[in-house]
Design a protein around this motif. Structure first.
Motif, PDB file in Angstrom:
ATOM      1  N   PHE A   1     -41.253  58.388   2.076  1.00  0.00           N
ATOM      2  CA  PHE A   1     -40.403  59.313   3.253  1.00  0.00           C
ATOM      3  C   PHE A   1     -40.831  60.657   3.284  1.00  0.00           C
ATOM      4  N   TYR A   2     -41.036  61.190   4.296  1.00  0.00           N
ATOM      5  CA  TYR A   2     -41.489  62.639   4.218  1.00  0.00           C
ATOM      6  C   TYR A   2     -40.554  63.310   5.454  1.00  0.00           C
ATOM      7  N   ARG A   3     -40.185  64.668   4.968  1.00  0.00           N
ATOM      8  CA  ARG A   3     -39.645  65.551   6.091  1.00  0.00           C
ATOM      9  C   ARG A   3     -40.099  66.796   5.698  1.00  0.00           C
ATOM     10  N   HIS A   4     -40.603  67.586   6.659  1.00  0.00           N
ATOM     11  CA  HIS A   4     -40.999  68.993   6.696  1.00  0.00           C
ATOM     12  C   HIS A   4     -40.001  69.960   6.663  1.00  0.00           C
ATOM     13  N   LEU A   5     -39.626  70.318   5.367  1.00  0.00           N
ATOM     14  CA  LEU A   5     -38.496  71.317   5.401  1.00  0.00           C
ATOM     15  C   LEU A   5     -38.879  72.493   4.516  1.00  0.00           C
ATOM     16  N   SER A   6     -38.244  73.529   4.602  1.00  0.00           N
ATOM     17  CA  SER A   6     -38.476  74.539   4.040  1.00  0.00           C
ATOM     18  C   SER A   6     -37.585  74.694   2.587  1.00  0.00           C
TER      19      SER A   6
ATOM     20  N   GLU B   1     -30.877  66.649  -0.173  1.00  0.00           N
ATOM     21  CA  GLU B   1     -32.382  66.090   0.469  1.00  0.00           C
ATOM     22  C   GLU B   1     -33.067  65.728  -0.861  1.00  0.00           C
ATOM     23  N   TRP B   2     -33.207  66.458  -2.005  1.00  0.00           N
ATOM     24  CA  TRP B   2     -34.162  66.273  -3.318  1.00  0.00           C
ATOM     25  C   TRP B   2     -33.775  64.980  -3.653  1.00  0.00           C
ATOM     26  N   VAL B   3     -32.468  64.562  -3.890  1.00  0.00           N
ATOM     27  CA  VAL B   3     -32.011  63.403  -4.559  1.00  0.00           C
ATOM     28  C   VAL B   3     -32.584  62.348  -3.777  1.00  0.00           C
ATOM     29  N   SER B   4     -32.185  62.408  -2.444  1.00  0.00           N
ATOM     30  CA  SER B   4     -32.534  61.301  -1.355  1.00  0.00           C
ATOM     31  C   SER B   4     -34.011  60.992  -1.602  1.00  0.00           C
ATOM     32  N   THR B   5     -35.003  62.043  -1.330  1.00  0.00           N
ATOM     33  CA  THR B   5     -36.423  62.030  -1.237  1.00  0.00           C
ATOM     34  C   THR B   5     -37.002  61.222  -2.522  1.00  0.00           C
TER      35      THR B   5
ATOM     36  N   GLY C   1     -52.634  64.656  -2.539  1.00  0.00           N
ATOM     37  CA  GLY C   1     -53.164  65.900  -3.202  1.00  0.00           C
ATOM     38  C   GLY C   1     -52.174  66.959  -3.214  1.00  0.00           C
ATOM     39  N   LEU C   2     -51.034  66.673  -2.623  1.00  0.00           N
ATOM     40  CA  LEU C   2     -49.933  67.680  -2.859  1.00  0.00           C
ATOM     41  C   LEU C   2     -49.209  67.678  -4.198  1.00  0.00           C
ATOM     42  N   ALA C   3     -49.408  66.462  -4.797  1.00  0.00           N
ATOM     43  CA  ALA C   3     -49.098  66.314  -6.282  1.00  0.00           C
ATOM     44  C   ALA C   3     -49.877  67.476  -7.061  1.00  0.00           C
ATOM     45  N   THR C   4     -50.662  68.039  -6.827  1.00  0.00           N
ATOM     46  CA  THR C   4     -51.344  68.802  -7.606  1.00  0.00           C
ATOM     47  C   THR C   4     -51.744  70.134  -7.097  1.00  0.00           C
ATOM     48  N   GLN C   5     -51.742  70.197  -5.679  1.00  0.00           N
ATOM     49  CA  GLN C   5     -51.636  71.305  -4.815  1.00  0.00           C
ATOM     50  C   GLN C   5     -50.876  71.502  -3.914  1.00  0.00           C
TER      51      GLN C   5
ATOM     52  N   MET D   1     -47.621  72.894  -1.212  1.00  0.00           N
ATOM     53  CA  MET D   1     -47.457  73.829  -0.416  1.00  0.00           C
ATOM     54  C   MET D   1     -46.292  74.388  -0.628  1.00  0.00           C
ATOM     55  N   ASN D   2     -45.899  75.615   0.036  1.00  0.00           N
ATOM     56  CA  ASN D   2     -44.840  76.277  -0.119  1.00  0.00           C
ATOM     57  C   ASN D   2     -43.548  75.502   0.519  1.00  0.00           C
ATOM     58  N   THR D   3     -44.002  74.665   1.752  1.00  0.00           N
ATOM     59  CA  THR D   3     -43.136  73.952   2.432  1.00  0.00           C
ATOM     60  C   THR D   3     -42.871  72.534   1.840  1.00  0.00           C
ATOM     61  N   HIS D   4     -41.575  71.856   2.376  1.00  0.00           N
ATOM     62  CA  HIS D   4     -41.290  70.433   1.892  1.00  0.00           C
ATOM     63  C   HIS D   4     -41.314  70.278   0.514  1.00  0.00           C
ATOM     64  N   PRO D   5     -40.972  71.182  -0.325  1.00  0.00           N
ATOM     65  CA  PRO D   5     -41.070  70.946  -1.853  1.00  0.00           C
ATOM     66  C   PRO D   5     -40.446  69.906  -2.399  1.00  0.00           C
ATOM     67  N   GLN D   6     -39.496  69.337  -2.079  1.00  0.00           N
ATOM     68  CA  GLN D   6     -38.941  68.163  -2.188  1.00  0.00           C
ATOM     69  C   GLN D   6     -39.779  66.741  -2.361  1.00  0.00           C
TER      70      GLN D   6
END
Length: 266
Positions: free
Chosen positions: A93-98, A106-110, A143-147, A149-154
């Motif tokens: 599941f993916y949501r683009h959040l700041s 949201e962290w727990v749900s994701t 790739g976001l596991a190791t690189q 982004m500043n967004t959707h940190p969860q």
């Protein structure tokens, strides 16, 4: 190359669309009996119908992996036709959040959807693989596991957890013929990606046609050595290889399928 998947049964979670659907179709084309999983009966059924139309064998199981009861239902339905030899943990599941908008809830749900759901299926299916001394567990990471982004940190954090649990599982399965690996996609051209890029492309000076937009979008957003977005079939091919006897000596590995991604600018 013959992957020798005939006689194997594969459950691909979240395979009613996208990468999961492409993976289910390719495994079926290689001879595996595929169990298509999703929450929507019509969408899951269309994938299974496409597999059958191409000469493959497929069944459908429906269920929500976010709960123990839902995972029980999916596992029981998948095992009703026989042992599950291959588990592809693709559902996510993916949501683009700041950082501001990504609340603790949201962290727990994701985390529950992207990490614990996969653990539920591992705990229900891998013990039988161990008993039979053969099995494949493929976790779809990114790739976001190791690189990150500043967004959707969860979401970024759950990818890192998926990579980590797959390696831990490989250590647990030491001295068996059950392997656990990660396929880590880069930016893959699915319908949503193309819509986003073509929507913003002209305003950013990337061009007006897809042939113009794709290389410019890649250079701006996801610079990589291949100069393009990946395709779902390319992720499916990496999964299929790891499921085969040719990958017997690969476990605890992360296979990057990202064109040699340098750094994501998303």
């Amino acid at each position: 190359m013959e992957l020798n998947l005939g006689g194997k049964r594969a459950l691909v979670t979240g395979s009613s669309a996208g990468l999961g659907a492409a993976t289910a179709k390719l495994l079926a084309a290689e001879g595996a009996t595929v169990i298509v999983h999703g929450r929507d009966e019509a969408r899951s059924g269309r994938v299974a119908d496409a597999i059958r139309a191409a000469g493959g064998v497929a069944t459908v199981v429906l269920g929500d992996l976010d709960t123990d009861a839902g995972a029980d239902k999916v596992a029981e339905a998948a095992l009703a036709g026989g042992p599950v030899d291959i588990l592809v943990n693709n559902a996510g599941f993916y949501r683009h959040l700041s950082w501001t908008d990504a609340t603790a809830k949201e962290w727990v749900s994701t985390y529950n959807t992207n990490v614990v759901s996969g653990v539920r299926m591992i705990q229900r299916l891998v013990p039988q693989m161990r008993e039979r001394n053969w099995g494949r567990v493929i976790t779809i990471g990114g790739g976001l596991a190791t690189q990150p982004m500043n967004t959707h940190p969860q979401y970024n954090a759950t990818l890192a957890a998926r990579h980590n649990l797959a390696v831990s599982l490989a250590r647990e399965l030491k001295d068996t013929r059950v392997t656990s690996n990660v396929v880590s996609p880069g930016a893959i051209l699915v319908e949503a990606t193309k819509e986003l890029v073509t929507g913003i492309g002209p305003a950013r000076g990337w061009g007006n046609t897809w042939e113009e937009i794709e290389p410019n979008a890649v250079n701006s957003l996801i610079p990589n050595d291949r100069g393009r977005f990946g395709r779902a079939d390319e992720i499916a091919a990496a999964v299929a290889y790891l499921c085969s006897d040719y990958a017997e000596y690969i476990s605890g590995a992360t296979i990057r399928v990202d064109g040699g991604l340098v750094k994501s600018a998303f």
